[in-house]
Write a protein that holds these residues in place. Structure first.
Motif, PDB file in Angstrom:
ATOM      1  N   LYS A   1      -7.730   8.069  -2.942  1.00 23.04           N
ATOM      2  CA  LYS A   1      -8.444   6.661  -3.087  1.00 23.04           C
ATOM      3  C   LYS A   1      -7.556   5.683  -3.360  1.00 23.04           C
ATOM      4  O   LYS A   1      -7.819   4.636  -3.071  1.00 23.04           O
ATOM      5  CB  LYS A   1      -9.333   6.963  -4.492  1.00 23.04           C
TER       6      LYS A   1
ATOM      7  N   ARG B   1      -6.211   4.660   0.267  1.00 28.36           N
ATOM      8  CA  ARG B   1      -7.549   4.361   0.934  1.00 28.36           C
ATOM      9  C   ARG B   1      -8.240   2.913   0.734  1.00 28.36           C
ATOM     10  O   ARG B   1      -8.810   2.210   1.513  1.00 28.36           O
ATOM     11  CB  ARG B   1      -8.608   5.166   0.973  1.00 28.36           C
TER      12      ARG B   1
ATOM     13  N   SER C   1      -7.715   1.614   9.323  1.00 23.11           N
ATOM     14  CA  SER C   1      -6.840   2.204   8.583  1.00 23.11           C
ATOM     15  C   SER C   1      -5.271   2.098   8.716  1.00 23.11           C
ATOM     16  O   SER C   1      -4.455   2.746   7.914  1.00 23.11           O
ATOM     17  CB  SER C   1      -6.910   3.720   8.235  1.00 23.11           C
ATOM     18  N   CYS C   2      -5.004   1.063   9.511  1.00 22.80           N
ATOM     19  CA  CYS C   2      -3.738   0.774   9.942  1.00 22.80           C
ATOM     20  C   CYS C   2      -3.185  -0.513   9.617  1.00 22.80           C
ATOM     21  O   CYS C   2      -3.886  -1.412   9.601  1.00 22.80           O
ATOM     22  CB  CYS C   2      -3.581   1.111  11.551  1.00 22.80           C
ATOM     23  N   ARG C   3      -1.961  -0.731   9.288  1.00 25.69           N
ATOM     24  CA  ARG C   3      -0.998  -2.015   8.938  1.00 25.69           C
ATOM     25  C   ARG C   3      -0.002  -2.241  10.078  1.00 25.69           C
ATOM     26  O   ARG C   3       0.672  -1.283  10.406  1.00 25.69           O
ATOM     27  CB  ARG C   3      -0.437  -2.096   7.649  1.00 25.69           C
TER      28      ARG C   3
ATOM     29  N   ARG D   1       0.819  -1.350   0.012  1.00 28.26           N
ATOM     30  CA  ARG D   1      -0.116  -0.103   0.066  1.00 28.26           C
ATOM     31  C   ARG D   1       1.005   1.422  -0.114  1.00 28.26           C
ATOM     32  O   ARG D   1       1.903   1.467   0.901  1.00 28.26           O
ATOM     33  CB  ARG D   1      -0.916   0.104   1.234  1.00 28.26           C
TER      34      ARG D   1
ATOM     35  N   GLY E   1       0.020   3.925   9.366  1.00 27.44           N
ATOM     36  CA  GLY E   1      -1.597   4.379   9.100  1.00 27.44           C
ATOM     37  C   GLY E   1      -1.811   5.683   8.059  1.00 27.44           C
ATOM     38  O   GLY E   1      -1.028   6.139   7.686  1.00 27.44           O
ATOM     39  N   TYR E   2      -2.975   5.594   7.373  1.00 24.05           N
ATOM     40  CA  TYR E   2      -3.289   6.294   6.698  1.00 24.05           C
ATOM     41  C   TYR E   2      -4.766   6.804   6.710  1.00 24.05           C
ATOM     42  O   TYR E   2      -5.809   6.247   6.914  1.00 24.05           O
ATOM     43  CB  TYR E   2      -3.266   5.816   5.192  1.00 24.05           C
ATOM     44  N   ARG E   3      -4.863   8.250   6.836  1.00 19.85           N
ATOM     45  CA  ARG E   3      -6.069   9.220   6.812  1.00 19.85           C
ATOM     46  C   ARG E   3      -6.539  10.199   6.114  1.00 19.85           C
ATOM     47  O   ARG E   3      -7.082  10.955   6.363  1.00 19.85           O
ATOM     48  CB  ARG E   3      -6.200   9.382   8.447  1.00 19.85           C
TER      49      ARG E   3
ATOM     50  N   PRO F   1      -3.540  -6.478   8.959  1.00 16.84           N
ATOM     51  CA  PRO F   1      -4.026  -5.284   9.338  1.00 16.84           C
ATOM     52  C   PRO F   1      -3.850  -5.202  10.952  1.00 16.84           C
ATOM     53  O   PRO F   1      -3.765  -6.263  11.529  1.00 16.84           O
ATOM     54  CB  PRO F   1      -5.560  -5.785   9.013  1.00 16.84           C
TER      55      PRO F   1
ATOM     56  N   LEU G   1      -9.104   4.494  14.304  1.00 15.79           N
ATOM     57  CA  LEU G   1      -8.059   4.587  13.023  1.00 15.79           C
ATOM     58  C   LEU G   1      -7.714   3.030  12.705  1.00 15.79           C
ATOM     59  O   LEU G   1      -6.731   2.952  12.034  1.00 15.79           O
ATOM     60  CB  LEU G   1      -6.929   5.606  13.115  1.00 15.79           C
TER      61      LEU G   1
END
Length: 239
Positions: free
Chosen positions: A234, A237, A196-198, A141, A228-230, A212, A193
């Motif tokens: 697209k 995400r 949205s985190c690995r 990602r 993490g991504y916030r 995940p 969050l």
């Protein structure tokens, strides 16, 4: 006739996979008569283990023993002693390659030798693949895009400080997890969050684990991180 001084090299050897060593680092490593590296007071040197297959028997090795303890230790004395020994080699005209996990100037201990020796001897820094970049690749990602602000956050910081840094960023990496993992994991859950985190552990090594964050266990080694991504991209995400 005086002998020209040797060159001090700070070699980034990457996150663990020997094949991630750069061609330049390999050339300098195999040609240097002296190789130095940090080593814990118990166990082997991780930096040395990464490049052990490239070392030559005739190379002199300098192990810089750094105590791995929670309590403070006289770090200045460790690096002062190492700097004196390396300086003696440099004065004799012998190049010294100092091995650094990841990149020498990204949270690397080489900076303490650089501080003591760079003004006295020719010095060259060879960048390496950092664990953060390797974790991004392993997680499949992208880390950040366009105008995203990306922040690297040390896990030992207090919860309030970590939360503030995350709030100011679209993308983040929390490093140095170890014994702080459950506290940080709980904080991320509180911030909603987790999804949205690995979680990335021992990236590029045979025992690599990437998943995940919600699927991670309650313990983590020092060589682990959370990506993490916030942001709004697209392409990120959606992965």
């Amino acid at each position: 006739m005086s002998v020209p001084p040797g060159t001090l090299y700070g070699l980034g050897v990457g996150p663990g996979d020997p094949e991630l060593l750069t061609l330049k680092a390999h050339r300098i490593l195999t040609g240097a008569p002296v190789v130095a590296y940090p080593k814990p007071d118990t166990g082997e040197s991780f930096a040395r283990s990464i490049v052990s297959g490239y070392l030559r028997k005739e190379q002199e090795e300098i192990a810089i023993e750094v105590p791995m303890r929670v309590e403070r230790f006289p770090a200045a004395e460790v690096y002062e002693a190492a700097a004196r020994r390396i300086a003696a080699e440099l004065k004799a005209g012998r190049d010294v390659a100092v091995l650094c996990e990841g990149d020498p100037f990204f949270y690397g201990s080489f900076m303490y030798l650089f501080e003591r020796l760079a003004s006295k001897f020719p010095t060259e820094i060879v960048p390496g693949v950092s664990s953060v970049m390797a974790a991004g690749a392993a997680s499949a990602r992208p880390i950040a895009a366009r105008n995203d602000v990306f922040t690297v956050i040390p896990a030992p910081l207090e919860d309030r400080e970590i939360a503030t840094r995350i709030a100011l960023s679209e993308a983040f990496a929390i490093i140095k997890l170890g014994r702080h993992f459950m506290r940080v994991k709980t904080l991320i859950e509180t911030l909603r969050l987790t999804g949205s985190c690995r979680y990335c552990e021992r990236v590029s090594l045979a025992e690599e684990r990437v998943m995940p964050l919600a699927e991670a266990s309650d313990t983590a080694p020092y060589f682990s991180m959370i990506l993490g991504y916030r942001g709004a991209e697209k392409a990120i995400r959606g992965r």
